[in-house]
Motif scaffolding. Structure first.
Motif, PDB file in Angstrom:
ATOM      1  N   ASP A  26       0.840  -1.193   0.000  1.00  0.00           N
ATOM      2  CA  ASP A  26       0.000   0.000   0.000  1.00  0.00           C
ATOM      3  C   ASP A  26       0.877   1.245   0.000  1.00  0.00           C
ATOM      4  O   ASP A  26       1.935   1.284   0.609  1.00  0.00           O
ATOM      5  CB  ASP A  26      -0.998   0.005   1.159  1.00  0.00           C
ATOM      6  CG  ASP A  26      -0.339  -0.136   2.525  1.00  0.00           C
ATOM      7  OD1 ASP A  26       0.891   0.046   2.613  1.00  0.00           O
ATOM      8  OD2 ASP A  26      -1.039  -0.436   3.498  1.00  0.00           O
ATOM      9  N   ALA A  27       0.425   2.244  -0.733  1.00  0.00           N
ATOM     10  CA  ALA A  27       1.149   3.512  -0.851  1.00  0.00           C
ATOM     11  C   ALA A  27       0.163   4.653  -0.696  1.00  0.00           C
ATOM     12  O   ALA A  27      -0.794   4.773  -1.463  1.00  0.00           O
ATOM     13  CB  ALA A  27       1.859   3.592  -2.208  1.00  0.00           C
ATOM     14  N   LYS A  28       0.357   5.479   0.335  1.00  0.00           N
ATOM     15  CA  LYS A  28      -0.488   6.637   0.616  1.00  0.00           C
ATOM     16  C   LYS A  28      -1.939   6.233   0.832  1.00  0.00           C
ATOM     17  O   LYS A  28      -2.865   7.003   0.498  1.00  0.00           O
ATOM     18  CB  LYS A  28      -0.377   7.667  -0.518  1.00  0.00           C
ATOM     19  CG  LYS A  28       1.028   8.235  -0.680  1.00  0.00           C
ATOM     20  CD  LYS A  28       1.081   9.281  -1.781  1.00  0.00           C
ATOM     21  CE  LYS A  28       2.486   9.863  -1.911  1.00  0.00           C
ATOM     22  NZ  LYS A  28       2.563  10.876  -2.999  1.00  0.00           N
ATOM     23  N   THR A  29      -2.165   5.020   1.327  1.00  0.00           N
ATOM     24  CA  THR A  29      -3.506   4.559   1.677  1.00  0.00           C
ATOM     25  C   THR A  29      -3.367   3.368   2.601  1.00  0.00           C
ATOM     26  O   THR A  29      -2.250   2.915   2.873  1.00  0.00           O
ATOM     27  CB  THR A  29      -4.313   4.182   0.423  1.00  0.00           C
ATOM     28  OG1 THR A  29      -5.676   3.963   0.779  1.00  0.00           O
ATOM     29  CG2 THR A  29      -3.749   2.925  -0.226  1.00  0.00           C
ATOM     30  N   ASP A 184       4.755   0.911   1.172  1.00  0.00           N
ATOM     31  CA  ASP A 184       5.641   1.650   0.276  1.00  0.00           C
ATOM     32  C   ASP A 184       5.791   3.049   0.851  1.00  0.00           C
ATOM     33  O   ASP A 184       4.824   3.801   0.940  1.00  0.00           O
ATOM     34  CB  ASP A 184       5.051   1.695  -1.131  1.00  0.00           C
ATOM     35  CG  ASP A 184       6.007   2.325  -2.132  1.00  0.00           C
ATOM     36  OD1 ASP A 184       7.018   2.906  -1.707  1.00  0.00           O
ATOM     37  OD2 ASP A 184       5.744   2.237  -3.341  1.00  0.00           O
ATOM     38  N   GLY A 186       7.053   5.557  -0.383  1.00  0.00           N
ATOM     39  CA  GLY A 186       6.780   6.590  -1.372  1.00  0.00           C
ATOM     40  C   GLY A 186       7.861   7.646  -1.434  1.00  0.00           C
ATOM     41  O   GLY A 186       9.031   7.379  -1.697  1.00  0.00           O
ATOM     42  N   ARG A 209      -1.201  -3.943  -5.347  1.00  0.00           N
ATOM     43  CA  ARG A 209      -0.708  -2.651  -4.852  1.00  0.00           C
ATOM     44  C   ARG A 209      -1.874  -1.678  -4.716  1.00  0.00           C
ATOM     45  O   ARG A 209      -2.446  -1.244  -5.730  1.00  0.00           O
ATOM     46  CB  ARG A 209       0.356  -2.095  -5.802  1.00  0.00           C
ATOM     47  CG  ARG A 209       0.933  -0.747  -5.375  1.00  0.00           C
ATOM     48  CD  ARG A 209       1.947  -0.246  -6.397  1.00  0.00           C
ATOM     49  NE  ARG A 209       2.376   1.108  -6.100  1.00  0.00           N
ATOM     50  CZ  ARG A 209       3.387   1.411  -5.297  1.00  0.00           C
ATOM     51  NH1 ARG A 209       4.087   0.458  -4.728  1.00  0.00           N
ATOM     52  NH2 ARG A 209       3.721   2.675  -5.077  1.00  0.00           N
ATOM     53  N   GLU A 211      -3.207   1.973  -3.872  1.00  0.00           N
ATOM     54  CA  GLU A 211      -2.641   3.313  -3.935  1.00  0.00           C
ATOM     55  C   GLU A 211      -3.712   4.355  -3.660  1.00  0.00           C
ATOM     56  O   GLU A 211      -4.877   4.191  -4.048  1.00  0.00           O
ATOM     57  CB  GLU A 211      -2.030   3.585  -5.316  1.00  0.00           C
ATOM     58  CG  GLU A 211      -0.935   2.603  -5.719  1.00  0.00           C
ATOM     59  CD  GLU A 211      -0.471   2.832  -7.143  1.00  0.00           C
ATOM     60  OE1 GLU A 211      -1.255   3.413  -7.926  1.00  0.00           O
ATOM     61  OE2 GLU A 211       0.659   2.438  -7.466  1.00  0.00           O
ATOM     62  N   GLY A 223      -9.489   4.704  -3.676  1.00  0.00           N
ATOM     63  CA  GLY A 223      -8.129   4.471  -4.149  1.00  0.00           C
ATOM     64  C   GLY A 223      -8.142   3.617  -5.401  1.00  0.00           C
ATOM     65  O   GLY A 223      -9.196   3.373  -6.003  1.00  0.00           O
TER      66      GLY A 223
END
Length: 266
Positions: A26-29, A184, A186, A209, A211, A223
């Motif tokens: 997960d990235a920014k979520t 992640d 980021g 993934r 995001e 997302g």
């Protein structure tokens, strides 16, 4: 369990693939909904599950599991689920005498770097037993999440070694599956996390993934999910296949739709 996600992955509990490593990222979520999905998925598939939970308590996962149609308490009582509650275990390590090595023993070591006790815990939890126990279809290791181990002082190489030995035991020897979540970082410079994420990406058969949206918060679209299938045995042109969907998390399910095709937009 989220039926729409099963449809996207073209899998059902009765025909799930074995011997695979699945990477959740997960990235920014918050990608925890993926962890809950796979936990309920494998329990419904009658798999023996070893769940190394380093983020939330057992009661948290149990409450969400009940919404998805599984009872973690019953699964643990009948031996189908072996649950390592990292938050509680960390307290026990410091305040209770240990008769034998604890799975998270590295927390008490001056130079953290040895995950052998944790691997031994996983191997013992998933080892085949005599006919006295219910016949599970195959074993599964689920970890939520590996990034925590880095925050606790371990290096990426030590964590990758741990996963290597788990894959050798669970995927190759026992013909089961391994599912792990990694954050992640980021834009934040985190070399160890990048090494861990890249190392696992090269080993994984499936990468999911989650995001956050580049445009920021949206009430109707939470997302997007990138799905990457990696098939090393296939030819170069067919080796990697990917899809991207947007999603909205609801109380008991997740809705997926093509980018720009949210019902709220239409």
């Amino acid at each position: 369990m989220f039926p729409e996600l099963n449809n996207l992955l073209n899998t059902t509990p009765d025909r799930a693939e074995q011997g695979k490593l699945t990477l959740l990222c997960d990235a920014k979520t918050d990608g925890s909904f993926l962890v809950h999905h796979f936990l309920s998925f494998y329990l419904k598939a009658n798999c023996k599950v070893c769940f190394v939970a380093l983020i939330q308590s057992f009661s948290h996962y149990n409450i969400v599991g009940q919404k998805l149609g599984v009872n973690l308490t019953m699964a643990r009582e009948r031996g189908q689920l072996v649950f390592l509650e990292g938050l509680k275990s960390a307290v026990d390590i410091f305040f209770q005498a240990q008769e034998k090595p604890h799975p998270l023993q590295f927390l008490r070591e001056a130079n953290a770097g040895n995950l052998k006790p944790l691997f031994e815990f996983v191997r013992e939890a998933l080892k085949p037993v005599d006919s006295g126990e219910a016949g599970w279809t195959y074993p599964v290791l689920l970890v939520d999440d590996l990034s925590v181990l880095l925050s606790l002082g371990l290096g990426a190489v030590a964590v990758l070694d741990f996963i290597h030995y788990c894959r050798a035991t669970v995927c190759w020897e026992l013909k089961g599956n391994v599912v792990v979540l990694v954050h992640d970082s980021g834009d934040v410079e985190d070399e160890e996390n990048d090494i861990l994420l890249n190392g696992l990406s090269h080993q994984s058969h499936l990468i999911l993934r989650a995001e956050g949206l580049a445009t920021g918060f949206c009430r109707d679209v939470h997302g997007q999910l990138r799905i990457l299938w990696r098939r090393p045995s296939q030819s170069t042109s067919q080796r990697d296949q990917s899809l991207t969907y947007q999603y909205k998390i609801q109380d008991r399910s997740v809705s997926f739709f093509a980018k720009g095709m949210s019902p709220a937009v239409l």
